[in-house]
Each structure stands twice: as structure tokens, then as C-alpha cells.
Design an enzyme around this catalytic site. Sequence first.
Site, PDB file in Angstrom:
ATOM      1  N   GLN A 198       0.846  -1.189   0.000  1.00 37.54           N
ATOM      2  CA  GLN A 198       0.000   0.000   0.000  1.00 37.54           C
ATOM      3  C   GLN A 198       0.884   1.242   0.000  1.00 37.54           C
ATOM      4  O   GLN A 198       1.933   1.273   0.640  1.00 37.54           O
ATOM      5  CB  GLN A 198      -0.927   0.003   1.211  1.00 37.54           C
ATOM      6  CG  GLN A 198      -1.971  -1.102   1.195  1.00 37.54           C
ATOM      7  CD  GLN A 198      -3.013  -0.916   0.096  1.00 37.54           C
ATOM      8  OE1 GLN A 198      -3.221   0.178  -0.411  1.00 37.54           O
ATOM      9  NE2 GLN A 198      -3.681  -2.002  -0.266  1.00 37.54           N
ATOM     10  N   GLU A 224      -3.668 -16.083  -3.008  1.00 38.87           N
ATOM     11  CA  GLU A 224      -2.923 -15.100  -3.784  1.00 38.87           C
ATOM     12  C   GLU A 224      -2.298 -15.787  -4.988  1.00 38.87           C
ATOM     13  O   GLU A 224      -1.862 -16.936  -4.906  1.00 38.87           O
ATOM     14  CB  GLU A 224      -1.835 -14.458  -2.915  1.00 38.87           C
ATOM     15  CG  GLU A 224      -0.818 -13.611  -3.635  1.00 38.87           C
ATOM     16  CD  GLU A 224      -1.430 -12.456  -4.417  1.00 38.87           C
ATOM     17  OE1 GLU A 224      -1.017 -12.238  -5.570  1.00 38.87           O
ATOM     18  OE2 GLU A 224      -2.337 -11.782  -3.881  1.00 38.87           O
ATOM     19  N   CYS A 238      -8.960  -0.103  -5.658  1.00 44.47           N
ATOM     20  CA  CYS A 238      -8.282   1.137  -6.031  1.00 44.47           C
ATOM     21  C   CYS A 238      -8.875   1.717  -7.304  1.00 44.47           C
ATOM     22  O   CYS A 238      -8.308   2.639  -7.891  1.00 44.47           O
ATOM     23  CB  CYS A 238      -6.783   0.902  -6.208  1.00 44.47           C
ATOM     24  SG  CYS A 238      -6.385  -0.320  -7.478  1.00 44.47           S
TER      25      CYS A 238
END
Length: 439
Positions: free
Chosen positions: A280, A327, A397
Site C-alpha cells: 500500500q 494469492e 483502487c
Amino acid sequence: MTRPTKRPLPKRRPQPTAEPRTLEATVTEVGARGDGIASVGGLRLFVPLTVPGDRVRVRVRDSGGEPKGEGLRAELLEILEPGPGRGTPPCAHFGTCGGCTLQHMDDAAYAAWKVGLVRGALARVGLGDAPMAPLSRTPPAARRRARFAALKRGRRVWFGFNERQSHRLADLEDCPVLLPRLAALIEPLRALLLDVLPDGGGCDVIATDLEGGIDLVLVGPRSLDRAARERLVAFNEAAVARISWQADDRGSPEPIAHRRPVAVRFAGHPVTPPPGAFLQASAEGEAALVAAVLETVGEARRVADLFAGLGTFAVPLAQRSAVHAVEGDSPALAALAKEVGGLRLTTERRDLFENPLTAKELARFDAVVFDPPRAGAAAQAQALAGSKVPLVVGVSCNPATFARDARTLVDGGYALERVHPVDQFLWSAHVELVGVFKR
């Protein structure tokens, strides 16, 4: 047998280049990319560096007055009368450097516009009435990760970010967005690359501020000779903890110097990120996102964290829940899996774009958190929409792809109960958010 002759193609007449026109217009709104929008004589104009209420003189080049696509890009020549939301940019590079697009807006107008980005994206899919939390703000001088570009010409290195909508470089001296430790590297890196790059050569530099020091990855020099490697090894030992190199974005980083351990902490738990790993952009932005996720998930016993990365959400969630982190990036997942000791955390390597968790697999979870890249998670959202998971938390985002995925979830029976906007990319046209969905 004779070969057929090729008929010559007719010669195309050169098209006359339209002469630019100078127009006066009044800006009525700021679009999703940060440009002011005005209309003149049926033309929709996109005017950078303007705010609603600005009366401006612009230069427009078109082909006969018909808009192309959504409109025409206009060059700002003069602000004849400023609008009420105009402020003073804090950076001398603003207007040339493409890193920031909105420093010319005053703080109140800027914050309202960021919230409006989220509200507008949701409204376009029929979800504009979703309850909205106050905007979480990130202060200046907080950006801990940046990707710079560099280009050598003769005995000079241009170093910084690309100019607005251009491949040309804005040569930085300072940057009010970056952490001071990163900003302080601008001139030393320029001097280093003067010796490392060949004339006409360029590269990108990914710089991340970590516990233990700065992590640097050079991307782009096709090769490094012995002298270049020696200069990298000797570079700024006090500030830089780790240096790596890769020939291009498809390659894997090759270690050049690893002077001391580096880590990023999630809920106090250290994780060693691979060189150049996604993180981030600021500690403050990360804290706002994590707080919204934790508040929403509450005491759910079994949680899936999809697109888990290094564990930004998985590790804090695992302090009180059993978490399964999924992931697709192998190095990131390996870094997380290496540090799971003492946590109720399992990991799984899986491409969620091609192979999303199915409704059957999701059935064992009380809550699901998903934080995909900018493209969103269309396939995984579809699978979630067909599941019975009582709570889904989306982190994004990109308001546009979030809105698309939100529509999928709502059509599958979820209610969008709350949205938390987070301004992590200061003075840019980007905004992040956390959305809460319940059955």
C-alpha cells in the site's frame, strides 16, 4: 504458371491538418481523470488544471468541429476568471510533472471531488444511494513507495516522473508527496545513474521505504557490467538496505546488495517482502483500509482473504479469526507463508482471475475479503454472488471496476450497506475504497 500481379494500392491524398482554434469557455465540472470539462458550441472540452467556475481561454485542434469520442482535449492558455475552488499548488513542478493532477484545487473542493468519484461510479450502476463514510485522508510527505523513470543524455540524467500524457520526463528536484527519506534519494540516484546508464539509456527505479532501510529495484538496463555492479554495491549504505536489478518487467529481480534485513509490519507482525513487491502506498492509507475491514469483519470465525498479497489484511484478521489467504503471486505468497508462525493462517497459491473460489468452496467462510488489482474481480464477484457467504468486504483502487463488481453482488442478493472512501494517492485522480456487502 504465371504469378498474379499485385494491383497497386491507390495513393492516399494527404489530409489537411486542421488549424488550431482559440476559444473561451467556462468549466462546469471536473471529470474522472482530473480534467475540467466545458462545453462550447456543441464541443465538449477537457481542460487540464482547471476547476468548476474557471473562465478560460483554450486552444483546440479538431477536424471540422465534431467531437471525437467523449470530447476534445484543450490546451489551457489563460485563466480569465478563477473559479471558487481554486487553490495554490504546493509544488514547483506542478503543471509539468504528471505525478499530480489536482494540486490547483483548494482542500474542500478536492475532498468533495474525491468522494464524488466514488459516488458517480456507483450511480452509473444504480447504486448511487449507498451510505458513504467520511473520506479518510492521507497527508503530504507520506508516500512510501514510488516508481521513478530515468534517462541519460550526454553527461546529464533526467530523473523523475513522466510529464502529463507524455513520455517526456519531468526532472524532479523535490516532491511533496514522498516520504522525506525517499525524496532525499532523488539527487544521489541521479548521480549514481550517470555512471551506471549508457548514453541514451534509461531505466525505472522502484523505491520502497521499509523497516531496515530503503529497497531499490532497477528495471530496464539490459545488462550491468562489473563497474556498474560495483557502483550499485557501494551506493548509499546508510539509507539503502537492499538493491536488486532486472532487465525488464517480465524478469525476476537479481540481488545486487543485501546489507541488512528489511520488513513491513502488519499488526506488529514482520513480513519480508520480495524486492519491488506491491505494498500500500502509505502507512496512513493502509491503516485506514485495514481499520475499515477489521471493523466490518468483526468477530467472524472463518475468513477468506482473496488477492491477499503480502498479508495486509490477512495478518491483522488472523489475530482474531481463522484466515485462509489466497494469492496468485508466488513470491508474495511465499513471503507471507514464511511468517505465519503463531497465526491461525493458511495460504493457497491460486489465479483467482482464471480459477476463482467456487460457491461450494466459499460455503465454509463466515466472511470474505477481496482486494483485486485495478481490473477488479469479475469472475470472483460472480462466484461470490452465487454463494451463501453472509458478509463480503470489497477493497478497491478503482471505483469503476468496484462498481461493476458491486452490481454483480447486488444482483446476486447482497445489499451494499456502506462505502468507505480513502484518499491514499494524494492530489491524483485515484481513490481507494472499502465496500461492505451483506445478505
